[in-house]
Design a protein around this motif. Structure first.
Motif, PDB file in Angstrom:
ATOM      1  N   UNK A   1      43.871  49.061  45.176  1.00  0.00           N
ATOM      2  CA  UNK A   1      43.086  48.476  46.254  1.00  0.00           C
ATOM      3  C   UNK A   1      43.855  47.308  46.843  1.00  0.00           C
ATOM      4  N   UNK A   2      43.769  47.166  48.159  1.00  0.00           N
ATOM      5  CA  UNK A   2      44.250  45.983  48.873  1.00  0.00           C
ATOM      6  C   UNK A   2      43.020  45.358  49.516  1.00  0.00           C
ATOM      7  N   UNK A   3      42.725  44.109  49.171  1.00  0.00           N
ATOM      8  CA  UNK A   3      41.458  43.511  49.575  1.00  0.00           C
ATOM      9  C   UNK A   3      41.671  42.215  50.352  1.00  0.00           C
ATOM     10  N   UNK A   4      40.830  42.021  51.372  1.00  0.00           N
ATOM     11  CA  UNK A   4      40.878  40.828  52.222  1.00  0.00           C
ATOM     12  C   UNK A   4      40.053  39.699  51.612  1.00  0.00           C
ATOM     13  N   UNK A   5      40.724  38.579  51.347  1.00  0.00           N
ATOM     14  CA  UNK A   5      40.040  37.382  50.885  1.00  0.00           C
ATOM     15  C   UNK A   5      40.448  36.224  51.799  1.00  0.00           C
ATOM     16  N   UNK A   6      40.169  34.995  51.388  1.00  0.00           N
ATOM     17  CA  UNK A   6      40.443  33.840  52.243  1.00  0.00           C
ATOM     18  C   UNK A   6      41.201  32.761  51.471  1.00  0.00           C
ATOM     19  N   UNK A   7      41.898  31.910  52.232  1.00  0.00           N
ATOM     20  CA  UNK A   7      42.768  30.891  51.629  1.00  0.00           C
ATOM     21  C   UNK A   7      42.145  29.507  51.685  1.00  0.00           C
TER      22      UNK A   7
ATOM     23  N   UNK B   1      35.850  41.886  41.401  1.00  0.00           N
ATOM     24  CA  UNK B   1      35.623  43.328  41.499  1.00  0.00           C
ATOM     25  C   UNK B   1      36.927  44.058  41.802  1.00  0.00           C
ATOM     26  N   UNK B   2      37.708  43.543  42.744  1.00  0.00           N
ATOM     27  CA  UNK B   2      38.971  44.197  43.105  1.00  0.00           C
ATOM     28  C   UNK B   2      39.898  44.321  41.902  1.00  0.00           C
ATOM     29  N   UNK B   3      39.886  43.310  41.041  1.00  0.00           N
ATOM     30  CA  UNK B   3      40.783  43.301  39.880  1.00  0.00           C
ATOM     31  C   UNK B   3      40.410  44.340  38.826  1.00  0.00           C
ATOM     32  N   UNK B   4      39.277  45.007  38.999  1.00  0.00           N
ATOM     33  CA  UNK B   4      38.876  46.019  38.030  1.00  0.00           C
ATOM     34  C   UNK B   4      39.681  47.307  38.158  1.00  0.00           C
ATOM     35  N   UNK B   5      40.264  47.555  39.328  1.00  0.00           N
ATOM     36  CA  UNK B   5      41.091  48.752  39.486  1.00  0.00           C
ATOM     37  C   UNK B   5      42.449  48.520  38.827  1.00  0.00           C
ATOM     38  N   UNK B   6      43.112  49.596  38.414  1.00  0.00           N
ATOM     39  CA  UNK B   6      44.392  49.421  37.708  1.00  0.00           C
ATOM     40  C   UNK B   6      45.443  48.657  38.508  1.00  0.00           C
ATOM     41  N   UNK B   7      45.455  48.852  39.822  1.00  0.00           N
ATOM     42  CA  UNK B   7      46.415  48.176  40.683  1.00  0.00           C
ATOM     43  C   UNK B   7      45.656  47.499  41.820  1.00  0.00           C
ATOM     44  N   UNK B   8      45.959  46.232  42.077  1.00  0.00           N
ATOM     45  CA  UNK B   8      45.212  45.499  43.087  1.00  0.00           C
ATOM     46  C   UNK B   8      46.084  44.413  43.714  1.00  0.00           C
TER      47      UNK B   8
ATOM     48  N   UNK C   1      34.381  49.214  45.294  1.00  0.00           N
ATOM     49  CA  UNK C   1      35.188  49.316  44.072  1.00  0.00           C
ATOM     50  C   UNK C   1      34.634  50.399  43.149  1.00  0.00           C
ATOM     51  N   UNK C   2      33.318  50.459  43.021  1.00  0.00           N
ATOM     52  CA  UNK C   2      32.721  51.500  42.179  1.00  0.00           C
ATOM     53  C   UNK C   2      33.012  52.889  42.735  1.00  0.00           C
ATOM     54  N   UNK C   3      32.968  53.024  44.063  1.00  0.00           N
ATOM     55  CA  UNK C   3      33.279  54.319  44.684  1.00  0.00           C
ATOM     56  C   UNK C   3      34.738  54.686  44.458  1.00  0.00           C
ATOM     57  N   UNK C   4      35.622  53.710  44.584  1.00  0.00           N
ATOM     58  CA  UNK C   4      37.046  53.963  44.357  1.00  0.00           C
ATOM     59  C   UNK C   4      37.297  54.371  42.915  1.00  0.00           C
ATOM     60  N   UNK C   5      36.675  53.666  41.996  1.00  0.00           N
ATOM     61  CA  UNK C   5      36.855  53.969  40.577  1.00  0.00           C
ATOM     62  C   UNK C   5      36.348  55.370  40.259  1.00  0.00           C
TER      63      UNK C   5
END
Length: 283
Positions: free
Chosen positions: A108-114, A151-158, A97-101
């Motif tokens: 960002x599209x991020x893999x999480x779990x249900x 962390x993913x939610x820190x980018x403008x679009x996620x 996320x820091x590198x993307x920012x």
């Protein structure tokens, strides 16, 4: 779009990369193994070689790529070490996320779990809180999920994809996977715990579709949450094992499954494998 895929050689990344190319996207595939570069380039993608834990190297390769979107498919599950995977969700995601920012990436599209939701009687939807009161080994898993999603939610679009248990070729739930070995050794407990599954091909299709989804959390699971009493015998039969004599486990109330209503109704996502009942037959 130009998509930077972190985790390009993992069980999901191996499907996502060619699917992105087929959909007309330009891809830069991240791998930490230089020997994987040739195979990736043969698919018509650019390759970045760096370890997700090497913060400076990751910052450099993301900046050099200059993508529109970062797709986070990083995991560390080759040795079934859940603590190592939780660390990847925490530290690896933080670095990505820091590198993307720093590179000016907006999405960002991020893999999480249900299965990180708090306890309850019904399958969890996306409004259900995560289980931040978890204890024992589960605590590490949930903490890793919380760190990843924050962390993913820190980018403008996620978009955070909360996947069910993967099954299909290359997963733990494959004929030659870890869970098949457990089934043959009667180590898969039956009982009232509820799980939600998703075929790995449907999971990959959701990742590609999520490039255009609105910001938010999405459960990516099939249509039928099921108790272990239901799915363990079916999985055992599918991999040539018997569930007779399997141990019974006490019910963990957080094991409630997940609801895919939002993805189906509002995002028009419909899994090809609607239920594990027929999907297990394909393995």
């Amino acid at each position: 779009m130009h998509v930077f895929v972190a985790g390009s050689t993992g069980v999901l990344g191996r499907r996502v990369v060619p699917a992105l190319v087929a959909a007309g996207h330009r891809v830069t595939a991240l791998t930490r193994r230089a020997e994987a570069a040739a195979g990736l380039r043969a698919q018509g993608v650019a390759v970045a070689v760096a370890d997700a834990y090497d913060r400076e190297a990751l910052m450099r390769v993301v900046s050099e790529a200059g993508p529109d979107v970062v797709m986070h498919q990083l995991t560390d599950l080759s040795t079934a070490d859940l603590a190592a995977n939780a660390r990847m969700r925490d530290v690896g995601t933080r670095n990505l996320v820091d590198a993307a920012h720093a590179a000016g990436v907006r999405r960002i599209v991020a893999q999480s779990i249900a299965w990180a939701y708090e306890a309850g009687e019904d399958p969890a939807d996306e409004t259900t809180p995560l289980d931040d009161a978890a204890t024992g080994p589960r605590r590490g898993t949930v903490d890793g999920v919380i760190a990843l999603e924050r962390a993913a939610c820190e980018l403008p679009e996620w978009v955070v994809l909360r996947y069910g248990l993967f099954y299909g070729p290359g997963t733990w739930f494959a004929a030659d996977g870890i869970k098949a070995a457990d089934a043959r050794a009667l180590r898969l407990p039956v009982g009232r715990d509820v799980s939600s599954f998703v075929h790995v091909d449907d999971a990959a299709a959701a990742a590609v579709a999520a490039l255009d989804w609105p910001c938010g959390v999405v459960n990516v699971v099939d249509d039928e949450p099921a108790t272990a009493d239901e799915w363990v015998p079916a999985f055992a039969r599918a991999v040539g094992a018997s569930s007779a004599g399997a141990v019974h486990a006490p019910h963990a109330h957080w094991a409630r499954g997940a609801d895919n209503h939002f993805a189906r109704k509002h995002l028009n996502w419909n899994p090809n494998h609607h239920t594990w009942r027929s999907g297990f037959d394909t393995i």
